[in-house]
Design a protein around this motif. Structure first.
Motif, PDB file in Angstrom:
ATOM      1  N   PRO A   1      61.583-130.665 -46.952  1.00  0.00           N
ATOM      2  CA  PRO A   1      61.952-129.560 -46.052  1.00  0.00           C
ATOM      3  C   PRO A   1      62.644-130.023 -44.779  1.00  0.00           C
ATOM      4  O   PRO A   1      63.530-129.331 -44.267  1.00  0.00           O
ATOM      5  N   GLY A   2      62.274-131.197 -44.280  1.00  0.00           N
ATOM      6  CA  GLY A   2      62.912-131.711 -43.069  1.00  0.00           C
ATOM      7  C   GLY A   2      64.394-131.999 -43.260  1.00  0.00           C
ATOM      8  O   GLY A   2      65.165-131.945 -42.301  1.00  0.00           O
ATOM      9  N   SER A   3      64.793-132.298 -44.514  1.00  0.00           N
ATOM     10  CA  SER A   3      66.194-132.628 -44.772  1.00  0.00           C
ATOM     11  C   SER A   3      67.102-131.402 -44.741  1.00  0.00           C
ATOM     12  O   SER A   3      68.332-131.530 -44.749  1.00  0.00           O
ATOM     13  N   LEU A   4      66.528-130.192 -44.714  1.00  0.00           N
ATOM     14  CA  LEU A   4      67.324-128.960 -44.733  1.00  0.00           C
ATOM     15  C   LEU A   4      67.953-128.663 -43.370  1.00  0.00           C
ATOM     16  O   LEU A   4      68.927-127.923 -43.272  1.00  0.00           O
ATOM     17  N   ALA A   5      67.373-129.238 -42.320  1.00  0.00           N
ATOM     18  CA  ALA A   5      67.705-128.824 -40.957  1.00  0.00           C
ATOM     19  C   ALA A   5      69.189-128.906 -40.598  1.00  0.00           C
ATOM     20  O   ALA A   5      69.729-127.964 -40.000  1.00  0.00           O
ATOM     21  N   PRO A   6      69.914-129.997 -40.919  1.00  0.00           N
ATOM     22  CA  PRO A   6      71.297-130.105 -40.430  1.00  0.00           C
ATOM     23  C   PRO A   6      72.217-128.985 -40.904  1.00  0.00           C
ATOM     24  O   PRO A   6      73.172-128.627 -40.179  1.00  0.00           O
ATOM     25  N   ASP A   7      71.968-128.444 -42.082  1.00  0.00           N
ATOM     26  CA  ASP A   7      72.885-127.447 -42.647  1.00  0.00           C
ATOM     27  C   ASP A   7      72.360-126.016 -42.543  1.00  0.00           C
ATOM     28  O   ASP A   7      72.986-125.081 -43.048  1.00  0.00           O
ATOM     29  N   TYR A   8      71.202-125.828 -41.923  1.00  0.00           N
ATOM     30  CA  TYR A   8      70.587-124.504 -41.880  1.00  0.00           C
ATOM     31  C   TYR A   8      71.312-123.612 -40.875  1.00  0.00           C
ATOM     32  O   TYR A   8      71.573-123.995 -39.739  1.00  0.00           O
ATOM     33  N   THR A   9      71.610-122.386 -41.298  1.00  0.00           N
ATOM     34  CA  THR A   9      72.229-121.395 -40.415  1.00  0.00           C
ATOM     35  C   THR A   9      71.464-120.079 -40.536  1.00  0.00           C
ATOM     36  O   THR A   9      70.698-119.879 -41.483  1.00  0.00           O
ATOM     37  N   GLY A  10      71.689-119.200 -39.586  1.00  0.00           N
ATOM     38  CA  GLY A  10      71.044-117.890 -39.638  1.00  0.00           C
ATOM     39  C   GLY A  10      69.802-117.823 -38.766  1.00  0.00           C
ATOM     40  O   GLY A  10      69.502-118.744 -38.001  1.00  0.00           O
ATOM     41  N   LYS A  11      69.071-116.722 -38.905  1.00  0.00           N
ATOM     42  CA  LYS A  11      67.965-116.459 -37.998  1.00  0.00           C
ATOM     43  C   LYS A  11      66.701-116.040 -38.749  1.00  0.00           C
ATOM     44  O   LYS A  11      66.745-115.639 -39.912  1.00  0.00           O
ATOM     45  N   THR A  12      65.589-116.140 -38.028  1.00  0.00           N
ATOM     46  CA  THR A  12      64.316-115.614 -38.516  1.00  0.00           C
ATOM     47  C   THR A  12      63.927-114.425 -37.648  1.00  0.00           C
ATOM     48  O   THR A  12      64.334-114.321 -36.488  1.00  0.00           O
ATOM     49  N   CYS A  13      63.127-113.533 -38.212  1.00  0.00           N
ATOM     50  CA  CYS A  13      62.536-112.444 -37.444  1.00  0.00           C
ATOM     51  C   CYS A  13      61.092-112.303 -37.920  1.00  0.00           C
ATOM     52  O   CYS A  13      60.856-112.027 -39.101  1.00  0.00           O
ATOM     53  N   ILE A  14      60.158-112.518 -37.011  1.00  0.00           N
ATOM     54  CA  ILE A  14      58.743-112.448 -37.354  1.00  0.00           C
ATOM     55  C   ILE A  14      58.040-111.604 -36.305  1.00  0.00           C
ATOM     56  O   ILE A  14      58.227-111.823 -35.103  1.00  0.00           O
ATOM     57  N   GLY A  15      57.229-110.644 -36.766  1.00  0.00           N
ATOM     58  CA  GLY A  15      56.541-109.809 -35.788  1.00  0.00           C
ATOM     59  C   GLY A  15      55.465-108.940 -36.387  1.00  0.00           C
ATOM     60  O   GLY A  15      55.225-108.946 -37.599  1.00  0.00           O
ATOM     61  N   ASP A  16      54.815-108.184 -35.508  1.00  0.00           N
ATOM     62  CA  ASP A  16      53.737-107.267 -35.878  1.00  0.00           C
ATOM     63  C   ASP A  16      54.203-105.831 -35.675  1.00  0.00           C
ATOM     64  O   ASP A  16      54.562-105.450 -34.540  1.00  0.00           O
ATOM     65  N   LEU A  17      54.169-105.051 -36.753  1.00  0.00           N
ATOM     66  CA  LEU A  17      54.385-103.602 -36.642  1.00  0.00           C
ATOM     67  C   LEU A  17      53.001-102.964 -36.516  1.00  0.00           C
ATOM     68  O   LEU A  17      52.213-102.988 -37.468  1.00  0.00           O
ATOM     69  N   VAL A  18      52.726-102.423 -35.343  1.00  0.00           N
ATOM     70  CA  VAL A  18      51.383-101.921 -35.045  1.00  0.00           C
ATOM     71  C   VAL A  18      51.446-100.403 -34.891  1.00  0.00           C
ATOM     72  O   VAL A  18      52.288 -99.868 -34.168  1.00  0.00           O
ATOM     73  N   LYS A  19      50.527 -99.734 -35.575  1.00  0.00           N
ATOM     74  CA  LYS A  19      50.441 -98.274 -35.501  1.00  0.00           C
ATOM     75  C   LYS A  19      49.042 -97.873 -35.061  1.00  0.00           C
ATOM     76  O   LYS A  19      48.055 -98.484 -35.466  1.00  0.00           O
ATOM     77  N   GLY A  20      48.999 -96.803 -34.229  1.00  0.00           N
ATOM     78  CA  GLY A  20      47.704 -96.332 -33.762  1.00  0.00           C
ATOM     79  C   GLY A  20      47.864 -95.187 -32.794  1.00  0.00           C
ATOM     80  O   GLY A  20      48.820 -94.403 -32.896  1.00  0.00           O
ATOM     81  N   VAL A  21      46.940 -95.095 -31.832  1.00  0.00           N
ATOM     82  CA  VAL A  21      46.910 -93.972 -30.894  1.00  0.00           C
ATOM     83  C   VAL A  21      46.760 -94.497 -29.467  1.00  0.00           C
ATOM     84  O   VAL A  21      45.977 -95.416 -29.208  1.00  0.00           O
ATOM     85  N   LYS A  22      47.538 -93.907 -28.558  1.00  0.00           N
ATOM     86  CA  LYS A  22      47.438 -94.207 -27.129  1.00  0.00           C
ATOM     87  C   LYS A  22      47.461 -92.890 -26.353  1.00  0.00           C
ATOM     88  O   LYS A  22      48.363 -92.058 -26.565  1.00  0.00           O
ATOM     89  N   ASP A  23      46.471 -92.667 -25.504  1.00  0.00           N
ATOM     90  CA  ASP A  23      46.372 -91.449 -24.717  1.00  0.00           C
ATOM     91  C   ASP A  23      46.456 -90.198 -25.584  1.00  0.00           C
ATOM     92  O   ASP A  23      47.118 -89.201 -25.237  1.00  0.00           O
ATOM     93  N   GLY A  24      45.821 -90.259 -26.738  1.00  0.00           N
ATOM     94  CA  GLY A  24      45.758 -89.117 -27.637  1.00  0.00           C
ATOM     95  C   GLY A  24      46.996 -88.886 -28.481  1.00  0.00           C
ATOM     96  O   GLY A  24      47.056 -87.933 -29.267  1.00  0.00           O
ATOM     97  N   LYS A  25      48.014 -89.740 -28.354  1.00  0.00           N
ATOM     98  CA  LYS A  25      49.259 -89.576 -29.106  1.00  0.00           C
ATOM     99  C   LYS A  25      49.475 -90.753 -30.049  1.00  0.00           C
ATOM    100  O   LYS A  25      49.153 -91.898 -29.721  1.00  0.00           O
TER     101      LYS A  25
END
Length: 410
Positions: free
Chosen positions: A304-328
């Motif tokens: 996997p370390g050998s992939l670095a020189p030619d790697y292009t593009g981006k990553t997107c990592i995150g949390d989609l959180v759903k719930g309630v705040k102030d009754g909404k």
């Protein structure tokens, strides 16, 4: 007082950790890198020196070590006077390295859950099988043990705690989404250790739904997600470390993990798996040689370390959180976007390694300054998220928050 650091491992993530420790050696002090292969450690040392990454004059040294040997690891901790150990070696090493830390008093940080080489996809919650059994031991010794301080697990756990603290009165669901929209240009490769990578996907998929463990098959449930920067991406529900801690610690009724896979990866994976080439069980060849198919596959795939020189593009990592705040009802996506090329230019690694390695160094810095030096075992969501996320923003992984049409820096 500076806190000398011992880095266990010499792969792509260790490369990132070493560079980032060097950039902050005014706080972290001497840097030592250890693995079974001394030449790999020395290569990282050379890379740090070539890029002149050391912020101030200081020591950076390579060491040969079998980290499964607890006594040898203890001896190296004492020899280097390491106060913080960052374990970015194989997930098979965790319990051995943790033992050495607890017995010597060094703080311990890892980026992934422990795995038994003989077992794949154990019964959840996974942390309860190994790490959490040692909570009392760590606290009795007064040793800080921070579990899963990479990106996922790690940063996404902090995102969950941030949402829990600041954005919601009640959280109904957390969907952790990990998309790599980059390209390495190889016919087939994995972004981290192939053995660990494939083991994640050959077992059952465990998710936490309606406050109970739910079992599915890999690639059984897929969904398209509309994400910042990388656009609409297909991801599949997958078992992952952070589901097993967030669900139990924050008591959220629905916690799922989704990872992006292209059709080509799925096709190759399926063929290898159906042929039995992803098995961790030894087989005998016609010549009488005993081999583990999964280890053979690992041996023939690109490092996997050998992939670095030619790697292009981006990553997107995150949390989609759903719930309630102030009754909404409320929905918030807390995320980071990283760039493969920028990561390579800065530290010589691709973006996947960068997102895993930078948070571990942020955790080390917070231990060194006392903010996370809790003298007990903790998952990231049990620690204050703001200092961690603010520091990450300063050292290379800024957080953004999207809510409706509003998308802003944290």
């Amino acid at each position: 007082m500076k806190k000398n650091v011992l880095i266990i491992g010499a792969g792509g993530v260790a490369q990132v950790v070493a560079h980032k420790c060097a950039q902050n050696n005014d706080v972290l002090g001497d840097i030592h890198i250890a693995s079974r292969t001394l030449a790999k450690c020395q290569s990282i040392v050379d890379s740090v020196r070539e890029k002149k990454a050391l912020k101030t004059g200081g020591v950076i040294e390579a060491h040969q070590l079998d980290a499964m040997d607890v006594e040898a690891t203890k001896a190296l901790i004492r020899k280097t006077d390491a106060k913080i150990v960052i374990n970015v070696g194989s997930a098979f090493l965790n319990m051995s390295v943790m033992s050495a830390c607890i017995e010597t008093g060094a703080a311990y940080i890892d980026t992934a859950i422990h795995e038994d080489p003989a077992k794949v996809c154990e019964t959840p919650p996974w942390y309860a099988n190994y790490e959490w059994k040692r909570r009392e031991e760590a606290e009795k010794a007064g040793v800080t043990v921070i579990l899963g301080a990479g990106f996922d697990p790690g940063v996404v756990n902090a995102y969950a705690k941030l949402a829990y603290d600041d954005y919601f009165d009640r959280i109904d669901s957390i969907d952790i989404i990990d998309i790599n929209a980059g390209s390495h240009g190889r016919w087939f490769a994995t972004n981290f250790d192939p053995e660990i990578n494939f083991r994640e996907f050959t077992g059952r998929v465990w998710s936490w739904q309606d406050s109970k463990w739910t079992e599915n098959r890999m690639f059984e449930i897929g969904k398209e997600w509309d994400l910042p920067v990388v656009g609409t991406q297909k991801a599949y529900m997958t078992g992952h470390d952070e589901v097993h801690s967030i669900s139990q610690i924050l008591k959220v009724p629905n916690v799922r993990f989704w990872m992006g896979f292209g059709d080509h990866y799925i096709n190759v994976f399926t063929v290898l798996n159906n042929l039995g080439l992803l098995s961790e069980k030894p087989v005998k060849t016609a010549e009488g040689l005993e081999v583990v198919p999964l280890k053979v596959v690992k041996a023939v795939l690109p490092d996997p370390g050998s992939l670095a020189p030619d790697y292009t593009g981006k990553t997107c990592i995150g949390d989609l959180v759903k719930g309630v705040k102030d009754g909404k009802e409320r929905e918030v996506f807390i995320y980071n976007v990283a760039d493969h090329k920028q990561a390579y230019e800065e530290v010589g690694s691709q973006g996947i390694s960068y997102t895993a390695g930078v948070p571990a160094v942020a955790a080390a810095l917070l231990i060194a300054t006392g903010e996370w030096d809790v003298k007990k075992m903790a998952n990231v969501e049990e620690l204050p998220p703001r200092p961690f996320l603010d520091l990450l923003g300063r050292i290379g992984l800024p957080t953004r928050v999207r809510e409706g049409d509003d998308d802003r820096a944290l």
